[in-house]
Design an enzyme around this catalytic site. Structure first.
Site, PDB file in Angstrom:
ATOM      1  CD  GLU A 297      25.219 -19.138   0.173  1.00  0.00           C
ATOM      2  OE1 GLU A 297      24.585 -19.054  -0.895  1.00  0.00           O
ATOM      3  OE2 GLU A 297      26.102 -20.006   0.397  1.00  0.00           O
ATOM      4  CG  ASP A 339     -18.776   2.688   8.245  1.00  0.00           C
ATOM      5  OD1 ASP A 339     -19.924   2.255   8.083  1.00  0.00           O
ATOM      6  OD2 ASP A 339     -18.520   3.786   8.762  1.00  0.00           O
TER       7      ASP A 339
END
Length: 547
Positions: A297, A339
């Site tokens: 649970e 980049d």
């Protein structure tokens, strides 16, 4: 209307506009009539819908089924509903926590979008105005320069060396040269998007030059809008964690059903007093109780809390995560491609080293053979590399406006990524002089002379080796090197193609520029490597400069 097949006068006429742009009143009326220049967002889910989506997880479905079974057992056996209440509480806690985190992320993203709303320079009644890009309308005339994002689909009506990067639309990474001239209709069919050289499109970026364009489509009517419409209909896939939890849920389901069948059958087969209705009921209840007990649970809640902690930690590092499960996906990253310019570096190029016999002539050539312009503070605005060159000349007392007045430009061959050169031709008191700048190794191939500070001497192999050694030295010091050369003409050249202009040049010198590394970049790369992530830098610089 296929605007790329029409001349600019007809395009302006069809859009009920002119070279001076629209009036403020007309622009406001068109905005009210046609709506804002923005892409339609996918319909946002309500809080109730988000809540129920949290309950669709396979693990949660199993817990709900366990709660129902547990409730039925408690009613039949007349026992406490404690197990049922605990399971329902776990399910509700998990759903509420998920909705809360995702709602908080959505609000943060909306706030960021509001802060970073794009603006464009537009002609309104002949005057340049800075307006929000979403307030642009069809017929507006926008000003475009290097570094600008194209705010809408538009027809170019005036340009100088204008180049646009359209990779988002065409997949082609090489910038496209734009023109004002009409495209000839040879097929009678629609021209392919990548061949519409007199159009610019939303989602593309101006990488070079400048120009004016009249807007022909806005919002969802743009080419980017068509792509966005298709994307909103696409379904998102599952993350690795969701796939694994789904597999676990199926396995648990099979185990639970197996336990029920085995215990129920085994108990009935081994019953000594015979099979009675009471025995069948009791045996079934025992089997169901064991099955419910086998379900973890707390697993769903533990996963949600763990992901929430990850989201919270990321937010402290200024990273907003919209979906909880995306945190786990990010944690699976093995390679990060980044980049260089503006990401790992500050995108503030500065000339720090020169080589040549006449520094002022070198600075003059570099400044005039650039499209960057100084602002009111005398700091150059435009493409970062050209800004560095103009600022270099300004520091030597060679201000760009004065140079332009003394050396008015009369022709040019724009920069091309293939030949890696740019050329401008100027009239200096009746003398025609040409300046060319670009990659040292490419420029040197076209040089037959060398300026020694007072006169032009023939280029020799020894001088070439000296120049290339200086270029290598700058690259080894992580400097971006650009060389300059010149050529004089008796009269303005009748042909201005690069092939005709860029030959028999006289070498002037080299500038070495550096783009300072962001202070946090080194630590970030080191941390990636320690975490087992391979960082890769993507750059167009010379290999020695990048290394």
């Amino acid at each position: 209307m296929r605007y790329y097949y029409e001349d600019k006068e007809r395009v302006l006429q069809s859009l009920d506009s002119c070279g001076q742009g629209l009036s403020d009143a007309e622009a406001a009326a068109r905005l009210e009539r046609n709506g804002r220049n923005k892409l339609k967002e996918a319909k946002k889910e309500s809080l109730l819908s988000r809540f129920f989506n949290q309950l669709k997880d396979p693990m949660i479905i199993i817990l709900i089924a366990a709660a129902i079974v547990s409730g039925v057992v408690s009613v039949v056996e007349k026992e406490s509903f404690s197990d049922t209440i605990i399971i329902i509480a776990v399910v509700l806690l998990n759903a509420v926590l998920g909705v809360y985190q995702e709602s908080k992320a959505e609000k943060a993203i909306e706030a960021l979008q509001a802060m970073s709303s794009a603006t464009s320079r537009v002609l309104r009644g002949g005057m340049v105005r800075l307006v929000k890009s979403e307030e642009l309308v069809v017929g507006d005339v926008v000003l475009l320069e290097a570094g600008d994002a194209v705010p809408a689909d538009a027809r170019v009506i005036e340009c100088a060396s204008l180049q646009a990067e359209e990779a988002a639309l065409t997949g082609e990474s090489v910038p496209v040269n734009k023109q004002v001239e009409t495209i000839e209709d040879l097929t009678g069919k629609e021209c392919p998007l990548g061949d519409r050289v007199n159009m610019v499109y939303m989602g593309s970026t101006i990488v070079y030059g400048r120009g004016y364009a009249v807007i022909t489509a806005t919002g969802m009517d743009t080419e980017m809008g068509k792509i966005a419409d298709a994307l909103t209909k696409a379904e998102s896939g599952q993350t690795p964690l969701q796939i694994k939890l789904g597999q676990l849920s199926r396995i648990l389901t099979y185990i639970v059903i197996g336990i029920c069948i085995f215990m129920f059958g085994f108990s009935l087969l081994t019953a000594k007093s015979g099979i009675t209705p009471e025995l069948v009921l009791n045996t079934f209840m025992v089997a169901v109780s064991l099955a419910v007990a086998a379900i973890p649970e707390g697993l769903a809640t533990v996963v949600t809390i763990s992901l929430s902690i990850g989201v919270t930690k990321m937010s402290r590092r200024n990273a907003v995560i919209r979906k909880l499960t995306a945190v786990e996906t990010l944690g699976c990253a093995q390679v990060i491609c980044s980049d260089k310019t503006g990401t790992l570096t500050q995108n503030r190029m500065t000339v720090v080293r020169t080589a040549g016999r006449d520094e002022k002539l070198l600075a003059t050539a570099m400044s005039l053979c650039s499209d960057a312009e100084p602002d009111e503070t005398e700091k150059a605005v435009g493409e970062p590399t050209e800004c560095a060159l103009v600022n270099f000349a300004t520091a030597l007392g060679l201000k760009k406006p004065a140079l332009k007045a003394e050396y008015p430009r009369i022709a040019e061959a724009p920069f091309d990524s293939m030949r890696k050169l740019m050329t401008t031709v100027h009239n200096h008191n009746g003398e025609i002089i040409q300046f060319t700048k670009g990659a040292p190794d490419e420029l040197l191939k076209r040089c037959t002379g060398y300026f020694d500070g007072s006169k032009v001497v023939p280029m020799t192999d020894a001088l070439r080796r000296e120049i290339l050694a200086e270029n290598k030295s700058m690259a080894d010091d992580a400097l971006r090197a650009l060389a300059a050369a010149m050529r004089t003409w008796d009269e303005k050249p009748a042909i201005t193609t690069p092939e005709y202009l860029e030959q028999n040049l006289t070498y002037i010198g080299i500038t070495g520029m550096i783009d300072p590394v962001r202070p946090e970049a080194i630590a970030a790369v080191k941390e990636c490597r320690e975490a087992g992530i391979r960082p890769i830098m993507i750059t167009g610089d010379h290999r020695d400069t990048a290394a």
